[in-house]
Design a protein around this motif. Structure first.
Motif, PDB file in Angstrom:
ATOM      1  N   GLY A   1       0.797  -1.220   0.000  1.00 30.51           N
ATOM      2  CA  GLY A   1       0.000   0.000   0.000  1.00 30.51           C
ATOM      3  C   GLY A   1       0.832   1.275   0.000  1.00 30.51           C
ATOM      4  O   GLY A   1       0.626   2.150  -0.854  1.00 30.51           O
ATOM      5  N   PRO A   2       1.783   1.427   0.938  1.00 36.72           N
ATOM      6  CA  PRO A   2       2.605   2.644   0.933  1.00 36.72           C
ATOM      7  C   PRO A   2       3.352   2.859  -0.386  1.00 36.72           C
ATOM      8  O   PRO A   2       3.472   3.983  -0.860  1.00 36.72           O
ATOM      9  CB  PRO A   2       3.588   2.401   2.090  1.00 36.72           C
ATOM     10  N   PHE A   3       3.830   1.768  -1.000  1.00 39.17           N
ATOM     11  CA  PHE A   3       4.552   1.884  -2.268  1.00 39.17           C
ATOM     12  C   PHE A   3       3.629   2.374  -3.387  1.00 39.17           C
ATOM     13  O   PHE A   3       4.031   3.195  -4.221  1.00 39.17           O
ATOM     14  CB  PHE A   3       5.160   0.533  -2.640  1.00 39.17           C
ATOM     15  N   LEU A   4       2.374   1.894  -3.391  1.00 37.52           N
ATOM     16  CA  LEU A   4       1.428   2.330  -4.422  1.00 37.52           C
ATOM     17  C   LEU A   4       1.140   3.814  -4.314  1.00 37.52           C
ATOM     18  O   LEU A   4       1.018   4.512  -5.333  1.00 37.52           O
ATOM     19  CB  LEU A   4       0.128   1.525  -4.311  1.00 37.52           C
ATOM     20  N   TYR A   5       1.033   4.321  -3.096  1.00 42.98           N
ATOM     21  CA  TYR A   5       0.790   5.750  -2.938  1.00 42.98           C
ATOM     22  C   TYR A   5       2.036   6.571  -3.282  1.00 42.98           C
ATOM     23  O   TYR A   5       1.925   7.697  -3.781  1.00 42.98           O
ATOM     24  CB  TYR A   5       0.319   6.056  -1.517  1.00 42.98           C
ATOM     25  N   ILE A   6       3.209   6.021  -3.018  1.00 50.06           N
ATOM     26  CA  ILE A   6       4.431   6.704  -3.427  1.00 50.06           C
ATOM     27  C   ILE A   6       4.482   6.840  -4.946  1.00 50.06           C
ATOM     28  O   ILE A   6       4.858   7.886  -5.486  1.00 50.06           O
ATOM     29  CB  ILE A   6       5.672   5.956  -2.887  1.00 50.06           C
ATOM     30  N   LEU A   7       4.066   5.794  -5.663  1.00 53.67           N
ATOM     31  CA  LEU A   7       4.014   5.873  -7.129  1.00 53.67           C
ATOM     32  C   LEU A   7       3.048   6.957  -7.586  1.00 53.67           C
ATOM     33  O   LEU A   7       3.337   7.718  -8.522  1.00 53.67           O
ATOM     34  CB  LEU A   7       3.594   4.514  -7.710  1.00 53.67           C
ATOM     35  N   LEU A   8       1.896   7.034  -6.941  1.00 54.54           N
ATOM     36  CA  LEU A   8       0.923   8.070  -7.278  1.00 54.54           C
ATOM     37  C   LEU A   8       1.515   9.460  -7.070  1.00 54.54           C
ATOM     38  O   LEU A   8       1.340  10.363  -7.900  1.00 54.54           O
ATOM     39  CB  LEU A   8      -0.332   7.894  -6.413  1.00 54.54           C
ATOM     40  N   ILE A   9       2.254   9.625  -5.980  1.00 55.47           N
ATOM     41  CA  ILE A   9       2.825  10.928  -5.630  1.00 55.47           C
ATOM     42  C   ILE A   9       3.939  11.328  -6.593  1.00 55.47           C
ATOM     43  O   ILE A   9       3.937  12.444  -7.141  1.00 55.47           O
ATOM     44  CB  ILE A   9       3.351  10.893  -4.179  1.00 55.47           C
ATOM     45  N   ILE A  10       4.903  10.435  -6.837  1.00 52.38           N
ATOM     46  CA  ILE A  10       6.060  10.806  -7.656  1.00 52.38           C
ATOM     47  C   ILE A  10       5.714  10.894  -9.140  1.00 52.38           C
ATOM     48  O   ILE A  10       6.501  11.415  -9.935  1.00 52.38           O
ATOM     49  CB  ILE A  10       7.234   9.823  -7.455  1.00 52.38           C
ATOM     50  N   GLY A  11       4.530  10.405  -9.523  1.00 45.49           N
ATOM     51  CA  GLY A  11       4.105  10.539 -10.913  1.00 45.49           C
ATOM     52  C   GLY A  11       3.352  11.825 -11.202  1.00 45.49           C
ATOM     53  O   GLY A  11       2.983  12.088 -12.349  1.00 45.49           O
ATOM     54  N   MET A  12       3.137  12.668 -10.176  1.00 45.63           N
ATOM     55  CA  MET A  12       2.299  13.864 -10.335  1.00 45.63           C
ATOM     56  C   MET A  12       3.027  15.056 -10.940  1.00 45.63           C
ATOM     57  O   MET A  12       2.441  16.126 -11.080  1.00 45.63           O
ATOM     58  CB  MET A  12       1.717  14.271  -8.976  1.00 45.63           C
ATOM     59  N   LYS A  13       4.270  14.890 -11.320  1.00 40.06           N
ATOM     60  CA  LYS A  13       5.004  16.017 -11.917  1.00 40.06           C
ATOM     61  C   LYS A  13       4.318  16.488 -13.199  1.00 40.06           C
ATOM     62  O   LYS A  13       4.019  15.692 -14.099  1.00 40.06           O
ATOM     63  CB  LYS A  13       6.450  15.610 -12.215  1.00 40.06           C
ATOM     64  N   ASP A  14       4.048  17.799 -13.273  1.00 44.96           N
ATOM     65  CA  ASP A  14       3.450  18.446 -14.456  1.00 44.96           C
ATOM     66  C   ASP A  14       2.047  17.925 -14.772  1.00 44.96           C
ATOM     67  O   ASP A  14       1.586  18.023 -15.918  1.00 44.96           O
ATOM     68  CB  ASP A  14       4.343  18.274 -15.691  1.00 44.96           C
ATOM     69  N   ILE A  15       1.357  17.378 -13.789  1.00 41.49           N
ATOM     70  CA  ILE A  15      -0.009  16.892 -13.987  1.00 41.49           C
ATOM     71  C   ILE A  15      -0.975  17.829 -13.278  1.00 41.49           C
ATOM     72  O   ILE A  15      -0.888  18.006 -12.063  1.00 41.49           O
ATOM     73  CB  ILE A  15      -0.183  15.456 -13.444  1.00 41.49           C
ATOM     74  N   PRO A  16      -1.918  18.460 -13.985  1.00 39.53           N
ATOM     75  CA  PRO A  16      -2.870  19.381 -13.351  1.00 39.53           C
ATOM     76  C   PRO A  16      -3.819  18.627 -12.404  1.00 39.53           C
ATOM     77  O   PRO A  16      -4.436  17.628 -12.791  1.00 39.53           O
ATOM     78  CB  PRO A  16      -3.641  19.971 -14.534  1.00 39.53           C
ATOM     79  N   VAL A  17      -3.941  19.114 -11.189  1.00 42.41           N
ATOM     80  CA  VAL A  17      -4.770  18.450 -10.179  1.00 42.41           C
ATOM     81  C   VAL A  17      -6.234  18.423 -10.603  1.00 42.41           C
ATOM     82  O   VAL A  17      -6.923  17.410 -10.431  1.00 42.41           O
ATOM     83  CB  VAL A  17      -4.620  19.160  -8.816  1.00 42.41           C
ATOM     84  N   LYS A  18      -6.726  19.531 -11.150  1.00 43.17           N
ATOM     85  CA  LYS A  18      -8.143  19.587 -11.522  1.00 43.17           C
ATOM     86  C   LYS A  18      -8.483  18.554 -12.595  1.00 43.17           C
ATOM     87  O   LYS A  18      -9.557  17.939 -12.561  1.00 43.17           O
ATOM     88  CB  LYS A  18      -8.506  20.991 -12.008  1.00 43.17           C
ATOM     89  N   ARG A  19      -7.575  18.342 -13.534  1.00 43.23           N
ATOM     90  CA  ARG A  19      -7.830  17.323 -14.561  1.00 43.23           C
ATOM     91  C   ARG A  19      -7.863  15.926 -13.955  1.00 43.23           C
ATOM     92  O   ARG A  19      -8.671  15.082 -14.339  1.00 43.23           O
ATOM     93  CB  ARG A  19      -6.761  17.398 -15.653  1.00 43.23           C
TER      94      ARG A  19
END
Length: 523
Positions: free
Chosen positions: A81-99
């Motif tokens: 579980g913690p690793f899956l959320y880390i992937l979600l976090i580190i993949g957010m570069k240049d990704i608009p939150v609203k989209r």
């Protein structure tokens, strides 16, 4: 017609996020073959996206450190579980939150609607349990396609969080939307009978109203908001150890024995930097579960990742309070409060939407601390954009639909009310009442009067409802009394609500095909 442009790496991230979200939205869980396939495919899309990103040295160092930390925790504790959320976090570069949230609302809304329809039609009901609730004795608790009724209700909380973040609501519109969401909360509770789920949905709705309607907060209010997350952590982690006597018993009762379970884990478990796979509590009984998200992360994830989590949330909350990001704060606080008695914040449930904000906050922070011009990119390619055409609010068809709803709102409300009353009345008169209800023993907290049922050789006089069944050798329970009445009432309400929603939609669909001239004029 307007259009929206996406980079290739954005599309890759959205595919990753959609697959992961939809898998959990339809009730798949860790260990299932289908879920594992979704996990591998989605992770591949995320890695593709990250390979196309360009990173500064500082960003690359943080990403590598977090990824290695997640892998170490996974290897030492067996919890991914913690690793899956880390992937979600580190993949957010240049990704608009609203989209991400718009996409999330579409995916999660579709999945939740599918689960609800399949459950109400009896095609895929999910776990069904018989518990003593509401002072009515044993009644059925439906999970509506999800692994557990509590999971069902938390899934509804995630749905309204997506909805209220995406919609541009203010003032009276926000109040009306909140009332409608609370009515949905009551309806889901009618089936799940999840006290915690109902409470957390109510807390989120109330918090969202407060944060968005209370624009000018005092310093005292902001201080209390800053203290809310540390209080959640201290109460969850220190409370089970520090509190004793009557106060401990009260907290334990309110949290449905979760304090006792947390105390067992923390006293018997091995406190470590990166988590522990062999917690003694697991050897005592398979029935013990750790439902507190904070204790879960501390014991299974370890002190390092727990400390980073606390630091990240404290910094992000401070920034959001300072910048007046009230919608974001409502979601963050609602989920963090829910984490006191629910495990979904850091396990494989993939329902912690605040991780999206953490990822966005992390890269905003790193971009303000640039160190040199050297950048790292594994897949060098032009940052080309792909254009997708979408109907937007200002497009003709959508404006026509909005105009028709405003023009016909009284008629639509009348059609819905009439259809609801008629359908509910028809069900009340025509529904056949069974003599009893049979359910598998494993789905009940009752411990007497075991019966065995052969569903293939039932007598002609058999007039009972079989809710769950495995084989003639599997023990079952037979229930009568209030359970039958509750199911009857549920049928009336669901029939009315379904008809009340479907018939106005059918009328609008009819108008789409008949009022073509009017639609062209508006377009």
């Amino acid at each position: 017609m307007n259009h929206a442009s996406f980079t290739i790496k954005e599309i890759a991230y959205y595919i990753y996020f959609s697959v992961m979200l939809f898998a959990k939205g339809i009730g798949l869980y860790d260990g299932m073959t289908v879920y594992n396939f979704c996990l591998v495919f989605a992770t591949g899309m995320l890695l593709l996206k990250m390979a196309m990103d360009s990173y500064t040295i500082r960003e690359a160092a943080w990403i590598a450190a977090l990824a290695v930390l997640g892998i170490i925790v996974w290897q030492k504790s067996g919890e991914k579980g913690p690793f899956l959320y880390i992937l979600l976090i580190i993949g957010m570069k240049d990704i608009p939150v609203k989209r991400v949230f718009r996409l999330g609302f579409a995916v999660w809304g579709l999945a939740f609607a599918m689960q609800l329809i399949l459950a109400l039609t009896g095609i895929r009901t999910g776990a069904v349990m018989a518990h003593e609730k509401l002072g009515l004795g044993h009644i059925l608790r439906w999970s509506l396609g999800y692994p557990h009724p509590n999971v069902c209700h938390i899934s509804y909380v995630i749905l309204i969080a997506f909805l209220l973040y995406v919609l541009p609501l203010e003032g009276k519109k926000l109040i009306r939307a909140t009332v409608l969401c609370f009515m949905g909360n009551l309806y889901v509770f009618l089936y799940s009978v999840s006290y915690t789920g109902f409470l957390f949905a109510t807390i989120y709705l109330a918090g969202n109203l407060y944060l968005n309607l209370r624009a000018n907060r005092t310093k005292a209010e902001n201080i209390m908001l800053h203290a809310l997350f540390p209080c959640c952590v201290l109460f969850s982690v220190a409370g089970p150890i520090v509190l004793h006597g009557k106060l401990f018993e009260i907290c334990d009762k309110i949290l449905n024995s979760r304090f006792s379970l947390s105390r067992r884990y923390m006293r018997n478990g091995n406190w470590s930097l990166f988590g522990d796979r062999q917690l003694p509590i697991r050897e005592e009984s398979l029935n013990y579960t750790l439902d507190c998200s904070y204790t879960y992360l501390l014991m299974y994830g370890g002190i390092v990742i727990f400390s980073l989590m606390c630091l990240g949330y404290c910094l992000m909350i401070h920034r959001y309070i300072k910048n007046g990001k009230n919608k974001e704060l409502a979601i963050v606080f609602g989920l963090l409060i829910a984490g006191i008695s629910e495990p979904f914040l850091f396990n494989t449930a993939y329902k912690n939407l605040s991780a999206i904000f953490i990822g966005n906050f992390l890269f905003e922070l790193l971009q303000k601390q640039e160190c040199g011009s050297l950048r790292i990119c594994l897949l060098k390619r032009k940052n080309r954009k792909t254009e997708f055409f979408f109907l937007r609010r200002q497009d003709g068809a959508i404006r026509w639909l909005q105009a028709k709803i405003r023009e016909k709102k009284t008629l639509l409300a009348g059609i819905g009310a009439a259809a609801a009353l008629l359908a509910g009345g028809v069900y009340a008169v025509s529904a056949e009442q069974p003599d009893s209800i049979y359910i598998l023993r494993q789905g009940s907290d009752r411990y007497e009067e075991i019966v065995y049922l052969d569903a293939e050789h039932l007598p002609e006089t058999f007039n009972s409802r079989i809710v769950s069944y495995k084989d003639p050798e599997t023990p079952m329970y037979e229930f009568r009394g209030n359970m039958l009445t509750v199911e009857y009432v549920r049928g009336i309400i669901s029939s009315g609500l379904c008809a009340g929603a479907v018939f106005p939609i059918l009328y609008l669909t009819y108008l789409c095909f008949t009022d073509r001239k009017d639609k062209k004029q508006i377009g």
